[in-house]
Write a protein that holds these residues in place. Structure first.
Motif, mmCIF file in Angstrom:
data_model
loop_
_atom_site.group_PDB
_atom_site.id
_atom_site.type_symbol
_atom_site.label_atom_id
_atom_site.label_comp_id
_atom_site.label_asym_id
_atom_site.label_seq_id
_atom_site.Cartn_x
_atom_site.Cartn_y
_atom_site.Cartn_z
ATOM 1 N N ARG A 140 0.911 -1.170 -0.187
ATOM 2 C CA ARG A 140 -0.185 -0.346 -0.100
ATOM 3 C C ARG A 140 1.281 1.205 -0.128
ATOM 4 O O ARG A 140 0.490 1.736 -0.720
ATOM 5 C CB ARG A 140 -0.925 -0.174 0.854
ATOM 6 N N TYR A 143 1.978 1.805 -3.804
ATOM 7 C CA TYR A 143 1.184 1.825 -4.412
ATOM 8 C C TYR A 143 1.215 3.805 -4.412
ATOM 9 O O TYR A 143 1.221 4.775 -5.441
ATOM 10 C CB TYR A 143 0.031 1.644 -3.851
ATOM 11 N N LYS A 147 1.894 6.194 -6.924
ATOM 12 C CA LYS A 147 0.654 7.093 -7.347
ATOM 13 C C LYS A 147 0.993 8.674 -7.633
ATOM 14 O O LYS A 147 -0.120 9.638 -8.057
ATOM 15 C CB LYS A 147 -0.470 6.948 -6.360
ATOM 16 N N THR A 228 -3.994 -0.939 -13.614
ATOM 17 C CA THR A 228 -4.030 -0.014 -12.493
ATOM 18 C C THR A 228 -4.721 -0.717 -11.744
ATOM 19 O O THR A 228 -5.700 -1.813 -11.489
ATOM 20 C CB THR A 228 -3.921 1.729 -12.518
ATOM 21 N N PRO A 231 -4.520 -1.337 -4.547
ATOM 22 C CA PRO A 231 -3.464 -1.490 -3.106
ATOM 23 C C PRO A 231 -3.979 -2.661 -3.110
ATOM 24 O O PRO A 231 -5.055 -2.804 -2.318
ATOM 25 C CB PRO A 231 -3.984 -0.598 -2.193
#
Length: 247
Positions: A140, A143, A147, A228, A231
């Motif tokens: 997470r 991710y 981003k 994409t 998470p």
């Protein structure tokens, strides 16, 4: 000592068929038998009989052999002399919390922990593996960092864009805006891109404990367009006790 009845024999008098062995990853479900809870007290003497009703229970364990011999399944004096899979009561806070650990015993002194379960106010859950929690939290974090870099890069590309409204005659009376240094923009873009390339991929989880098999994942087909990925699912945040399916 009172105990709950064991599995009844079949109609023809033969031994009943054992239920299927529990899976290693059952963190998405929980078990609760309200009828049993209304009939028997949930304490350290009967908690194992209640646990044995759940799909988390392995009927091939050493505790089940003790139950068949009318011995308390958590009697350490007997179970410590056996080898194989067993359950032990590790933490007790009667009557609200009971922690049961599944482990493999190789000798009276050597045991290997496998899985952990807990009974919270009558509902039985499997505790998530620590390696799964770490892998999900790291995944997470990476991710959201990736981003954030993508968002920053897309906004930097729009800095040099001049809106058509700024080309109106009224804008001519305003003082000229400071010229944009495109070399500086390219330098910042290059730094962000190099930092993004230096980000390591999501690390693989550490080796699983003995007896644990990771859930299988289907490989995407060649014609399938890459998407994409969201998470990773957090075993604690996304699969907490209130979000598990009851069985």
């Amino acid at each position: 000592m009172a105990s709950t009845p064991m599995m009844p024999p079949n109609a023809d008098g033969s031994a009943p068929a054992a239920p299927p062995l529990p899976g290693t990853d059952m963190t998405s479900i929980c078990f609760r038998d309200q009828l049993w809870l209304n009939t028997y007290p949930l304490d350290r003497n009967l908690v194992f009989d209640y646990f044995a009703l759940s799909p988390f229970y392995d009927w091939t364990c050493n505790n089940e052999q003790l139950r068949a011999r009318a011995i308390h399944p958590l009697d350490f004096s007997h179970i410590s002399k056996m080898t194989g899979t067993e359950y032990t009561l590790s933490e007790v806070m009667e009557p609200h919390l009971f922690v049961i650990r599944k482990q493999k015993r190789d000798s009276p002194e050597k045991v290997t922990p496998m899985l952990t379960y807990y009974i919270l106010d009558g509902s039985i859950y499997q505790a998530p593996q620590l390696c799964n929690v770490f892998a999900a939290r790291l995944g997470r974090a990476l991710y959201h960092i990736s981003k954030a870099f993508g968002t920053a890069s897309s906004k930097l590309e729009k800095i040099g864009y001049v809106d058509s409204e700024n080309d109106s005659p009224a804008s001519e009376t305003k003082p000229a805006k400071e010229a944009i240094d495109f070399k500086e923009l390219k330098r910042v873009d290059h730094i962000l891109a190099s930092l993004q390339r230096k980000l390591p991929p999501v690390p693989p989880p550490p080796p699983f404990p003995e007896g644990y098999a990771p859930p299988s994942t289907s490989e995407p087909s060649e014609n399938q367009q890459p998407e994409t990925q969201p998470p990773p699912i957090d075993p604690i945040i996304d699969q907490g006790p209130s979000k598990r399916m009851k069985v």
